[in-house]
Design an enzyme around this catalytic site. Structure first.
Site, PDB file in Angstrom:
ATOM      1  N   TYR A 179      34.020   2.455  89.304  1.00 19.83           N
ATOM      2  CA  TYR A 179      33.498   2.082  88.313  1.00 19.83           C
ATOM      3  C   TYR A 179      34.002   1.865  86.895  1.00 19.83           C
ATOM      4  O   TYR A 179      34.904   2.506  86.675  1.00 19.83           O
ATOM      5  CB  TYR A 179      32.062   3.592  87.810  1.00 19.83           C
ATOM      6  CG  TYR A 179      31.443   3.553  89.168  1.00 19.83           C
ATOM      7  CD1 TYR A 179      31.149   2.722  90.502  1.00 19.83           C
ATOM      8  CD2 TYR A 179      30.499   4.565  89.314  1.00 19.83           C
ATOM      9  CE1 TYR A 179      30.392   2.898  91.142  1.00 19.83           C
ATOM     10  CE2 TYR A 179      29.719   5.025  90.262  1.00 19.83           C
ATOM     11  CZ  TYR A 179      29.708   4.003  91.323  1.00 19.83           C
ATOM     12  OH  TYR A 179      28.598   4.366  92.271  1.00 19.83           O
ATOM     13  N   SER A 233      20.366   3.503  93.996  1.00 18.61           N
ATOM     14  CA  SER A 233      19.314   2.560  93.779  1.00 18.61           C
ATOM     15  C   SER A 233      18.015   2.548  94.368  1.00 18.61           C
ATOM     16  O   SER A 233      17.462   1.871  95.131  1.00 18.61           O
ATOM     17  CB  SER A 233      19.951   1.245  94.590  1.00 18.61           C
ATOM     18  OG  SER A 233      21.236   0.797  93.867  1.00 18.61           O
ATOM     19  N   LEU A 238      15.416   2.379  92.789  1.00 17.09           N
ATOM     20  CA  LEU A 238      14.494   1.344  92.075  1.00 17.09           C
ATOM     21  C   LEU A 238      15.100  -0.103  92.462  1.00 17.09           C
ATOM     22  O   LEU A 238      14.853  -1.066  91.713  1.00 17.09           O
ATOM     23  CB  LEU A 238      14.421   1.340  90.554  1.00 17.09           C
ATOM     24  CG  LEU A 238      14.087   2.891  90.180  1.00 17.09           C
ATOM     25  CD1 LEU A 238      13.958   2.768  88.642  1.00 17.09           C
ATOM     26  CD2 LEU A 238      12.506   3.052  90.608  1.00 17.09           C
ATOM     27  N   GLY A 259      16.356  -2.170  89.639  1.00 16.62           N
ATOM     28  CA  GLY A 259      15.595  -2.573  88.833  1.00 16.62           C
ATOM     29  C   GLY A 259      14.439  -3.555  89.382  1.00 16.62           C
ATOM     30  O   GLY A 259      13.511  -3.855  88.730  1.00 16.62           O
TER      31      GLY A 259
END
Length: 351
Positions: free
Chosen positions: A53, A240, A242, A245
């Site tokens: 990351y 994740s 969602l 998004g």
């Protein structure tokens, strides 16, 4: 904040885990520190990161997230209040990370020690294999997944040899106190069982968790992996929830709001497609009909699953972070769950 036991360990983690992958790309070091401060104030004790990351992963973003966490540990003195999870890359597309080599006994040491320096800590509580070094159905690859690849590197013998060698490296780090527990990510039911079998045969501690994508739009885990999670005590750490998004509906009708993840995704925003859009509209309708925020409804659903240890939330703004954490207080009614089940029958696999 509700606490859950992390697998077979004695560790108690919050059912909400703070995800960090935007720190160093969409979020600055100051943003990262503000999110960590707020999460800690709200009782969250669990954060997840990875050596690869920030996301999108690149040569420039490599290690930035761990650096930001490390500077916060140094500034806040709060390391002892946090259960820290990180991951080793390898066997994927990131050729700038040790030439893309799969995790092995030697490079696990290199990766762990480098992460410890960036994180400014002496130990990592949970160290995870980020993804399998063989074909898998994650990251939108399910529609073209081929478990029968004839590549010699993906033969059963080769795969098991790599797993056994990686386990030696993980055990080295456990014995030296540099990591405390081990887990998996983006794994399959067969894969989890092989890791467990090989660990037990070698006299090592088994894996304690599995971090896979899970949410209303991605529910592979409900089946074989749910059974594995129960009997092997490898609770799910859901990322994740969602769908980056997409589930909130903000990308419907081709919209790409400024500053959102879709504006920085390198390989295309695969979750945002015509099949997902149909399901998203239905789930948004369920939330609206019951007077719920769609993001909070989705997070509350994930938290309600019996195999769930912790749901990993990510936010690019404090407003999002506060709303996502507040979802831990929401309990869905039988009527809401019934409506969710109806939509799921119509759109069981939109991603």
């Amino acid at each position: 904040m509700k606490m859950k036991q992390l697998g077979r360990t004695g560790l108690q983690v919050t059912e909400i885990c703070l995800g960090t992958m935007t720190w160093g790309a969409q979020n600055s070091e100051a943003d990262a520190h503000a999110q960590l401060d707020y999460a800690l104030e709200q009782g969250i004790n669990f954060i997840d990161t990875a050596e690869g990351y920030a996301v999108p992963m690149s040569v420039e973003s490599f290690g930035k997230t761990e650096n930001h966490i490390g500077s916060w540990f140094k500034k806040s003195g709060a390391r002892d209040k946090i259960i820290l999870a990180s991951k080793i890359s390898g066997g994927g597309k990131q050729k700038w990370i040790r030439d893309g080599a799969a995790p092995n006994r030697q490079n696990i040491r290199e990766a762990v020690e480098a992460s410890l320096r960036r994180l400014q800590t002496d130990y990592i509580d949970l160290y995870q294999i980020h993804w399998p070094s063989r074909p898998n159905f994650h990251f939108g690859a399910a529609w073209n997944y081929d478990a029968y690849s004839d590549d010699p590197a993906h033969s059963t013998e080769s795969v098991l040899e790599r797993m056994a060698d990686a386990l030696e490296g993980l055990n080295d780090m456990v014995k030296e106190g540099k990591i405390r527990h081990t887990g998996l990510s983006n794994e399959t039911a067969w894969g989890v069982m092989q890791w467990q079998r090989l660990a037990r045969e070698a006299g090592f501690a088994p894996m304690v968790s599995i971090q896979n994508e899970y949410g209303l739009l991605q529910r592979h885990f409900d089946y074989d992996l749910a059974e594995v999670a129960r009997h092997e005590k490898v609770g799910l750490l859901a990322y994740s929830p969602l769908a980056a998004g997409v589930l909130t509906g903000k990308y419907l009708d081709g919209a790409i709001p400024a500053g959102t993840r879709a504006t920085v995704a390198i390989d295309g925003f695969w979750r945002n497609n015509e099949h997902a859009s149909k399901a998203v509209r239905e789930y948004c309708s369920v939330a609206e009909n019951h007077g719920l925020d769609i993001a909070q409804m989705a997070l509350a659903f994930a938290l309600s699953r019996p195999f769930m240890t912790s749901v990993i939330i990510g936010a690019t703004s404090m407003e999002q972070l506060k709303s996502n954490i507040a979802a831990s207080e929401l309990r869905l009614s039988d009527e809401v769950l019934s409506d969710i089940a109806r939509v799921y029958r119509d759109y069981p696999r939109p991603l």
